[in-house]
Enzyme design. Structure first.
Site, PDB file in Angstrom:
ATOM      1  N   SER A   8       0.870  -1.182   0.000  1.00 14.69           N
ATOM      2  CA  SER A   8       0.000   0.000   0.000  1.00 14.69           C
ATOM      3  C   SER A   8       0.895   1.216   0.000  1.00 14.69           C
ATOM      4  O   SER A   8       2.122   1.115   0.064  1.00 14.69           O
ATOM      5  CB  SER A   8      -0.908   0.015   1.233  1.00 14.69           C
ATOM      6  OG  SER A   8      -0.232   0.549   2.341  1.00 14.69           O
ATOM      7  N   ALA A   9       0.257   2.382  -0.078  1.00 14.18           N
ATOM      8  CA  ALA A   9       0.966   3.663  -0.035  1.00 14.18           C
ATOM      9  C   ALA A   9       2.009   3.765  -1.153  1.00 14.18           C
ATOM     10  O   ALA A   9       2.982   4.506  -1.032  1.00 14.18           O
ATOM     11  CB  ALA A   9       1.610   3.880   1.344  1.00 14.18           C
ATOM     12  N   ALA A  41      13.785   4.567  -9.118  1.00 12.14           N
ATOM     13  CA  ALA A  41      12.331   4.378  -9.140  1.00 12.14           C
ATOM     14  C   ALA A  41      11.652   4.928  -7.891  1.00 12.14           C
ATOM     15  O   ALA A  41      12.231   4.949  -6.804  1.00 12.14           O
ATOM     16  CB  ALA A  41      12.006   2.896  -9.298  1.00 12.14           C
ATOM     17  N   GLY A  77       7.165   5.292  -7.170  1.00  7.99           N
ATOM     18  CA  GLY A  77       5.988   4.419  -7.122  1.00  7.99           C
ATOM     19  C   GLY A  77       4.873   5.094  -7.887  1.00  7.99           C
ATOM     20  O   GLY A  77       4.901   6.311  -8.100  1.00  7.99           O
ATOM     21  N   GLU A  79      -0.858   4.708  -6.394  1.00  2.00           N
ATOM     22  CA  GLU A  79      -1.871   5.701  -6.036  1.00  2.00           C
ATOM     23  C   GLU A  79      -1.812   6.963  -6.887  1.00  2.00           C
ATOM     24  O   GLU A  79      -2.842   7.507  -7.261  1.00  2.00           O
ATOM     25  CB  GLU A  79      -1.749   6.028  -4.549  1.00  2.00           C
ATOM     26  CG  GLU A  79      -2.330   4.904  -3.716  1.00  2.00           C
ATOM     27  CD  GLU A  79      -1.688   4.788  -2.366  1.00  2.00           C
ATOM     28  OE1 GLU A  79      -0.445   4.648  -2.319  1.00  2.00           O
ATOM     29  OE2 GLU A  79      -2.404   4.840  -1.366  1.00  2.00           O
TER      30      GLU A  79
END
Ligand code: FES
Ligand code: FES
Length: 959
Positions: free
Chosen positions: A708-709, A900, A902, A905
């Site tokens: 997540s996040a 990198a 992410g 989201e």
């Protein structure tokens, strides 16, 4: 013999995947259930059991059908083809399956069998379909992950006879390649085992569970004569109540544990678990709920934020710990907002607005499911353990909460994640896990539980509804000066991720702009409504709707172009954020905006031309283009965020020499099963093809933190790289190539041998001579990463995240002024991802995020008790997602693996505000709520016209 007995003996003869089969039993039962439960063909998935999702699509003769609404009796003498029937001799993938693999068309994979069967049906009837025909054929199957784009591409590639081989990454060049997902073949075969696809041992020995839930948003309840009930229903083995749970409270944050596994006398939201019946599946299914000895006494329910405040004022708190019904507050204050707002020079232009959002449902196609069993002690003195197999985004957090609930040590719990049919934050909270663990632990027998769709939607967490107000100001030249934001977030009956939303929103409220004076305040408010938790963005998408509206308004007041106004104020390297954090690198927002500049100009010119023509022809259609930006802190907010990965070199008779990755970064469709091996392989210096792995099992892998996040690429990617480098170091030491340094040495695996070469020297070692440890590892190494952050002070000053993702998106659309309908024409998305470890997967994430943003903008509104199914709760179909153009901007993050960051989201955040700004451009209407349904937009258009008429009358009278 009764009619029921006769029905139970009926035989239906049919062909399934080319073989003659007999199905014995009630001919009215669902074909989907017979395929799965009687023939073991679990490639046919169940998302709704109601004909709404298409996950169960099979071919009945040549046509596609939803097998959940086809009775077995309808199949007499006919042929049924399931996804298991697509592969050719020896299991070779069909052309269509290969196309899905090559194009990255499967993410979580739960919809993939249904998509394949729909496409197969089309291609058999029409081998050369147009894109419109492909979209028509796929329209009955919902996908929540992909945005459909790569699925359509894959089918069109088959139609064009242009299915390329799945890309293979060269040694040392996995990172940045479009390597095919390692788990894709299993997904297109229907082989992956989701929560509902597996049983512990013999299915006949497994107990079923049925959860009884509160039909009221707030009610006391009492239990009647359970002993009499059990006598009446001998197929029910036990009735679990709160009294059966040792520690009847769980939460995301250990200090906030407030949610009972089974409610204890009071239910606080509609759908809350009250009792759990355990017994044989047929009895539980047949048992009328009215038979359960349970009575409710409804109490006043406070389902909205204002109602919760009013209740608190009257002394009614949901939980005694929070007398004001406020779970927590968030706060970021920098500069002097009041002085800046009062300064006529710095705040020459001012925009003020309020905005309201509603509950949004994750709508992953896989309802929650799993099983639990007790692992009896092996060695003398060893404690009993429990094994839980379930869909989860966070196996280690599940392990700890299950241990707490059972009052046992975490080491006594093994969580084995199933394949996950979509999560998006919704499977960060435990669902079936504690119920199953309590039952198995108490009864000493394996227990299985599969939620039906309404149960999944009633009981799971949602995106927080928000009520927000803000003022933004800028100088006459367009330089932003102040941003004053407050927002209340309806967090529902229990804490879940409420604190994270309350804390993350103030940090991001301004959007990705330089704003020297900021005040952003939030409250997470407890109500008698669905528990609101994590959903792709943790509240940031809601705040972006308001923030990007204000930015557009200020640009208009300044007479500035909306893109150029954003470009002028965009955060750049060297700027400070509202938390005082200095951004030193990887701030690629301006590059994102620059990537959209030409499309932006073209779209607005095209819309102007279209509108002039439509107005002249008195047609009620208007077009517009809108733009929005976003930023997103990668990883947990301030709290520890570590990941550990372990890698090894192995050698066995089946696979020869190979790398092995203990990959704890849970795959939820986003691609960690592929990109972690990519990074690990490159760090070792060996090809991706030689990596095998185990994922997520808490007995086998180290804790890589939750998926997540948007954190796994950045955090666990760093850990995978570190593990790979450490392993390589050990391998080089063992090879002992004198005089060669690391960069010169090339490694390879050859049969059972490890080969190292540098310059003219070559060394080959037979790995069969190396001793293996108990796990089978010849050499192993761990890597660890925890991103550096600094806790926030009372004013929210600090370093909440080590890095941020940035993006700009642009929507082109058409509005029917009479109907209030919106037709999307094109979405353009430019994302600074630092480095695309696998561009195909990154694009897939962007496509999927955009589709969810479209849903949030235009159609998705969860109302507990009214839209808890996929018929009334609308998510975008393939027909709702327009062409999407993705620009990947790679402004490398120095701390990131290969640069990198992410994208999970960030993909969603800017979509809805871009759409709403485009609606304004097309109609002049500013919407202050989502979803913008046709009725709401139509009403707003009429109100605008009425205002204009009034203004014109007033003007005429005064002149
Ligand atoms: S499971 Fe059959 S349509 Fe959803
Ligand atoms: S890949 Fe379609 S629902 Fe996940």
């Amino acid at each position: 013999m009764t009619a029921r007995d006769l029905a139970a003996r009926q035989i239906v003869r049919l062909q399934v995947n080319g073989g003659e089969r007999e199905l014995v039993g009630d001919p009215t039962r669902r074909l989907s259930d017979a395929l799965r439960d009687e023939l073991g063909l679990t490639g046919t998935k169940i998302g709704c059991h109601a004909g709404d999702c298409g996950a169960c699509t099979v071919l009945l003769d040549a046509g596609q059908v939803c097998s959940c609404i086809v009775a077995v009796g309808q199949c007499e003498g006919r042929t049924v083809t399931t996804v298991e029937g697509l592969a050719g001799a020896g299991g070779a993938l069909s052309t269509l399956q290969r196309a899905f693999v090559a194009h990255g068309a499967a993410q979580c994979g739960i919809c993939t069998p249904g998509m394949l069967m729909s496409a197969e049906s089309l291609l058999r009837a029409n081998p050369k379909p147009s894109e419109a025909e492909v979209r028509d054929a796929l329209a009955g199957v919902l996908c929540r992950c992909t945005g459909y784009t790569k699925i359509v591409e894959a089918v069109l590639a088959v139609a064009a006879g242009e299915v390329a081989a799945a890309p293979v990454a060269e040694s040392g060049k996995s990172v940045g390649s479009r390597a095919a997902r390692l788990d894709a073949p299993a997904k297109v075969r229907g082989d992956e085992r989701f929560g509902a696809d597996a049983w512990p041992g013999d299915p006949g020995g497994v107990l079923a569970m049925r959860v009884i839930r509160s039909p009221h948003p707030h009610a006391a309840f009492t239990l009647g004569d359970v002993a009499a009930f059990l006598r009446r229903w001998p197929g029910v083995v036990d009735v679990l109540t709160a009294a059966d749970v040792s520690n009847n409270a769980f939460a995301i944050f250990a200090d906030l544990r407030d949610q009972p596994v089974l409610a204890d006398g009071v239910a606080r939201f509609r759908g809350e678990a009250v009792l759990a019946l355990v017994g044989d599946a047929e009895t539980l299914e047949a048992l009328p709920e009215a038979e359960v000895p349970l009575s409710f006494a409804p109490r006043p329910a406070h389902e909205t934020t204002p109602a919760a405040f009013a209740a608190a004022a009257a002394g009614e708190a949901l939980h005694p710990r929070y007398p004001d019904n406020v779970l927590c507050r968030g706060r970021v204050v920098s500069g002097d907002v009041d002085a800046a707002l009062a300064d006529p020079a710095r705040s020459a232009r001012r925009a003020c607005a309020s905005f309201e959002t509603r509950h949004v449902e994750h709508a992953y196609i896989e309802p929650e499911a799993g099983w639990a069993e007790v692992i009896e002690a092996g060695a003398a003195g060893a404690p009993r353990r429990v094994r839980v197999f379930a869909c989860t985004q966070t196996p280690y957090m599940d392990r700890d909460e299950i241990a707490h609930v059972l009052a046992i040590a975490p080491e006594q719990v093994q969580v084995v994640p199933s394949a996950i049919g979509g999560g998006f934050g919704g499977k960060l909270d435990i669902s079936v896990q504690p119920l199953l663990a309590v039952a198995a632990w108490k009864l000493g027998r394996p227990v299985r539980l599969v939620y039906e769709r309404p149960e999944s939607m009633q009981s799971s967490t949602k995106r927080h509804p928000a009520q927000m107000t803000a003022t933004a100001t800028c100088a006459a030249d367009g330089t932003l000066s102040a941003f004053d934001f407050s927002g209340d977030f309806n967090t529902g009956a229990y804490s879940s991720w409420g604190p994270t939303v309350a804390n993350r929103v103030p940090i991001h409220a301004t959007g990705p702009y330089r704003v020297p004076h900021v005040r952003a305040l939030t409250r997470a408010v407890l109500t008698n409504n669905s528990v609101a938790g994590a959903f792709r963005g943790f509240g940031v998408p809601q705040a972006a709707l308001l923030g990007e509206l204000l930015i557009d308004e200020l640009a208009a007041q300044c007479g500035a172009d909306a893109l150029e106004f954003r470009h002028r104020n965009a955060l750049c390297a060297g700027d400070r954020t509202p938390t005082g954090q200095r951004l030193d690198a990887s701030v690629g927002l301006r590059e994102c905006l620059e990537a959209l500049r030409s499309a932006w100009a073209a779209a607005r010119a095209a819309a102007d031309a279209f509108n002039a023509e439509a107005a002249a022809a008195r047609r009620p259609l208007r077009r517009g283009a809108g733009i929005a930006c976003m930023w997103y802190g990668i990883g947990n907010t301030v709290i520890a965020n570590p990941s550990t990965m372990r890698g090894a070199l192995r050698c066995d008779a089946e696979h020869g020499a190979h790398l092995f990755l203990y990959n704890g970064a849970q795959e939820i469709g986003q691609g960690t099963a592929t990109i972690m091996p990519q990074m690990f392989a490159d760090a070792v210096g060996l090809p991706l093809a030689c990596v095998r792995q185990v994922m997520g099992d808490t007995d086998l892998t180290a804790d890589a933190g939750k998926s997540s996040a948007s954190r796994q690429t950045f955090v666990s990617g760093n850990a995978a790289r570190a593990a790979g480098r450490a392993l390589r170091k050990q391998l080089l030491e063992r090879l002992d190539l004198p005089g060669a340094d690391d960069a010169e040495i090339r490694l390879s695996l050859d049969g059972f041998a490890l080969v190292g070469s540098a310059g003219g020297t070559r060394r080959r070692v037979d790995l069969r001579d190396w001793p293996a440890d108990a796990a089978g590892d010849l050499v192993s190494a761990s890597g660890h990463f925890n991103p550096p952050t600094v806790p926030l002070d009372a004013d929210g000053q600090g370093v909440p995240y080590a890095t941020y993702g940035f993006a700009a998106q642009m929507a082109e659309l058409e509005v029917d002024l009479e109907l209030g309908t919106v037709r999307l024409l094109h979405i353009h998305a430019a994302h600074d991802v630092g480095r695309a470890i696998n561009p195909t997967l990154v694009e897939g994430q962007v496509h999927g995020g955009i589709a969810q943003g479209i849903g949030m903008a235009l159609m998705e509104e969860y109302v507990n008790g009214r839209t808890d199914n996929l018929h009334d709760y609308l998510i975008p179909t393939v027909g709702d997602v327009p062409p999407i153009t993705v620009h990947l901007i790679e402004d490398p993050e120095p701390l990131g693996p290969w640069g990198a960051k992410g994208v999970g989201e960030p993909a969603l955040v800017a979509t809805a505000p871009a759409i709403l700004n485009a609606i304004h451009a097309a109609t002049g209407v500013r919407m202050h709520e989502v979803p913008v349904t046709p009725s709401r937009l139509r009403a707003a258009i009429l109100a605008l016209r009425a205002d204009a008429a009034t203004a014109s009358r007033t003007g005429a009278e005064s002149s």
